[in-house]
Motif scaffolding. Structure first.
Motif, mmCIF file in Angstrom:
data_model
loop_
_atom_site.group_PDB
_atom_site.id
_atom_site.type_symbol
_atom_site.label_atom_id
_atom_site.label_comp_id
_atom_site.label_asym_id
_atom_site.label_seq_id
_atom_site.Cartn_x
_atom_site.Cartn_y
_atom_site.Cartn_z
ATOM 1 N N THR A 66 0.836 -1.198 0.000
ATOM 2 C CA THR A 66 0.000 0.000 0.000
ATOM 3 C C THR A 66 0.869 1.245 0.000
ATOM 4 O OG1 THR A 66 -1.616 -1.229 1.293
ATOM 5 C CG2 THR A 66 -1.895 1.133 1.206
ATOM 6 N N ASP A 74 -3.101 3.681 -2.620
ATOM 7 C CA ASP A 74 -3.039 2.808 -3.792
ATOM 8 C C ASP A 74 -2.550 1.439 -3.339
ATOM 9 O OD1 ASP A 74 -3.586 5.086 -5.244
ATOM 10 O OD2 ASP A 74 -1.562 5.301 -6.047
ATOM 11 N N CYS A 86 -3.423 -0.539 -14.730
ATOM 12 C CA CYS A 86 -3.811 0.416 -13.694
ATOM 13 C C CYS A 86 -5.332 0.564 -13.706
ATOM 14 C CB CYS A 86 -3.171 1.775 -13.939
ATOM 15 S SG CYS A 86 -1.381 1.752 -13.863
ATOM 16 N N GLU A 88 -8.214 2.688 -11.949
ATOM 17 C CA GLU A 88 -8.587 3.804 -11.084
ATOM 18 C C GLU A 88 -9.957 3.521 -10.489
ATOM 19 O OE1 GLU A 88 -7.854 7.959 -12.201
ATOM 20 O OE2 GLU A 88 -7.021 7.083 -14.036
ATOM 21 N N PHE A 95 -9.308 1.764 -2.042
ATOM 22 C CA PHE A 95 -8.100 2.284 -2.679
ATOM 23 C C PHE A 95 -8.496 3.201 -3.820
ATOM 24 C CE2 PHE A 95 -6.820 -1.909 -1.029
ATOM 25 C CZ PHE A 95 -5.787 -1.511 -0.190
ATOM 26 N N ARG A 96 -7.587 4.080 -4.222
ATOM 27 C CA ARG A 96 -7.837 4.952 -5.372
ATOM 28 C C ARG A 96 -7.278 4.353 -6.653
ATOM 29 N NH1 ARG A 96 -9.885 10.006 -4.718
ATOM 30 N NH2 ARG A 96 -10.427 9.489 -6.838
ATOM 31 N N LEU A 97 -6.279 3.458 -6.527
ATOM 32 C CA LEU A 97 -5.666 2.837 -7.698
ATOM 33 C C LEU A 97 -5.220 1.430 -7.342
ATOM 34 C CD1 LEU A 97 -4.397 3.367 -10.643
ATOM 35 C CD2 LEU A 97 -2.284 3.731 -9.390
#
Length: 151
Positions: A66, A74, A86, A88, A95-97
């Motif tokens: 992380t 992420d 990836c 998003e 998580f954001r990514l």
């Protein structure tokens, strides 16, 4: 090597036992409805953003775990020299990514295409990942600018 799979209404990042030990967690599961954009990044290091939080970070060998930044966190499973898928995620996700290395470009493209087909609302306005928010550039110690006089 970690894999991204669609299981029902969820996107699952399946980790090998070594990656689980390195990340100090099990598989990552997020709802497909949280996926907003899927891209393939040919340069693995471009998927890294923020500061390491939890995991193993061996430069030039592997990055698993992380990473934190202003927008959240992420989750990455990266190996140098390999393309990265990836994903998003919307702010409601943990998580954001999600960034996972693939063995080669064709497998990365196939993984990304299957995720795009499975996710209900993909933002296809741009093929690039969105930038992270930047902290206010006027930090403490910066004087406020006077209001413009309207004459």
């Amino acid at each position: 090597m970690a894999r991204m799979d669609v299981r029902g209404d969820d996107l699952v990042v399946r980790l090998t036992w070594r990656e689980r030990v390195a990340a100090r967690r099990g598989d990552v599961r997020v709802p497909l409805a949280a996926v907003c954009r899927v891209t393939v990044e040919p340069a693995w290091w471009r998927a890294l953003r923020g500061d390491p939080r939890r995991g193993v970070w061996i430069p030039g060998t592997r990055c698993v775990g992380t990473r934190g930044h202003l927008a959240g966190a992420d989750f990455v499973v990266l190996r140098p020299g390999r393309p990265v898928v990836c994903v998003e995620l919307r702010p409601s996700a943990p998580f954001r990514l999600l960034a996972v290395s693939a063995p080669n470009r064709s497998e990365a493209a196939a993984m990304a295409a299957s995720l795009v087909r499975a996710a209900p609302e993909i933002d296809a306005s741009t093929p690039c990942r969105q930038p992270l928010p930047v902290p206010d550039e006027r930090g403490k110690g910066w004087p406020e600018l006077p209001a413009a006089d309207e004459s």
